[in-house]
Design a protein around this motif. Structure first.
Motif, short mmCIF file in Angstrom:
data_model
loop_
_atom_site.label_atom_id
_atom_site.label_comp_id
_atom_site.label_asym_id
_atom_site.label_seq_id
_atom_site.Cartn_x
_atom_site.Cartn_y
_atom_site.Cartn_z
N LYS A 19 0.96 -1.26 -0.06
CA LYS A 19 -0.07 0.26 0.02
C LYS A 19 0.84 1.16 -0.10
O LYS A 19 1.81 1.10 0.59
N THR A 89 -2.37 -15.22 3.33
CA THR A 89 -3.31 -14.61 4.10
C THR A 89 -2.80 -14.70 5.71
O THR A 89 -3.26 -13.73 6.29
N TYR A 94 0.69 -9.30 5.00
CA TYR A 94 -0.76 -9.22 4.78
C TYR A 94 -1.78 -8.86 6.01
O TYR A 94 -2.14 -7.96 5.88
N ASP A 100 -0.99 -4.45 -0.34
CA ASP A 100 -2.30 -3.91 -0.79
C ASP A 100 -3.08 -5.27 -1.41
O ASP A 100 -2.70 -5.74 -2.65
N THR A 101 -4.03 -5.56 -0.49
CA THR A 101 -4.65 -6.88 -0.75
C THR A 101 -5.79 -6.98 -1.88
O THR A 101 -5.90 -7.64 -2.52
N GLU A 102 -5.99 -5.53 -2.30
CA GLU A 102 -7.00 -5.52 -3.59
C GLU A 102 -6.08 -5.85 -4.73
O GLU A 102 -6.34 -6.04 -5.80
N LYS A 103 -4.84 -5.60 -4.95
CA LYS A 103 -3.94 -5.58 -5.94
C LYS A 103 -3.10 -6.96 -5.92
O LYS A 103 -2.29 -7.05 -6.78
#
Length: 116
Positions: A19, A89, A94, A100-103
């Motif tokens: 992030k 995870t 994480y 950045d868990t969305e990417k």
């Protein structure tokens, strides 16, 4: 007589960008020991084949370029993508929200060159 065979393992690549964080270096350094400890068995057993820090684009190109961390890249072996998600995870990068868990992306990978 039943034979016990090892499960088929597949290679996967994990792209885990950080992030945006002005304190990336300090944040990563504070998590590094926990990250390595959490993955020590996977590293020592050879499950993790390659791992390292992604650098920002401006980290290269001139002799005085400052290397800026931008994420992680991991190549590993597992029975399936769900097992990879399980490893990832639980990683401190994480769970802390550093990645950045969305990417974040996990893909099956066919290794053609560079294997030892």
């Amino acid at each position: 007589m039943a034979s016990t065979s090892s499960p088929t393992l597949y290679k996967f690549v994990v792209y885990a960008p950080d992030k945006k964080d002005p304190e990336t270096l300090q944040h990563r350094q504070s998590l590094l020991k926990a990250h390595l400890a959490a993955n020590a068995d996977l590293i020592n057993s050879g499950v993790f084949k390659v791992g390292g820090v992604l650098l920002s684009d401006d980290s290269v190109g001139s002799p005085d370029a400052k290397q800026t961390m931008a994420g992680s890249l991991i190549i590993l072996e597992a029975e399936n993508i769900e097992a990879v998600r399980d490893f990832i995870t639980k990683d401190p990068f994480y769970t802390s929200g550093k990645w950045d868990t969305e990417k974040l992306a996990i893909h099956p990978f066919h290794w053609v060159i560079g294997q030892q």
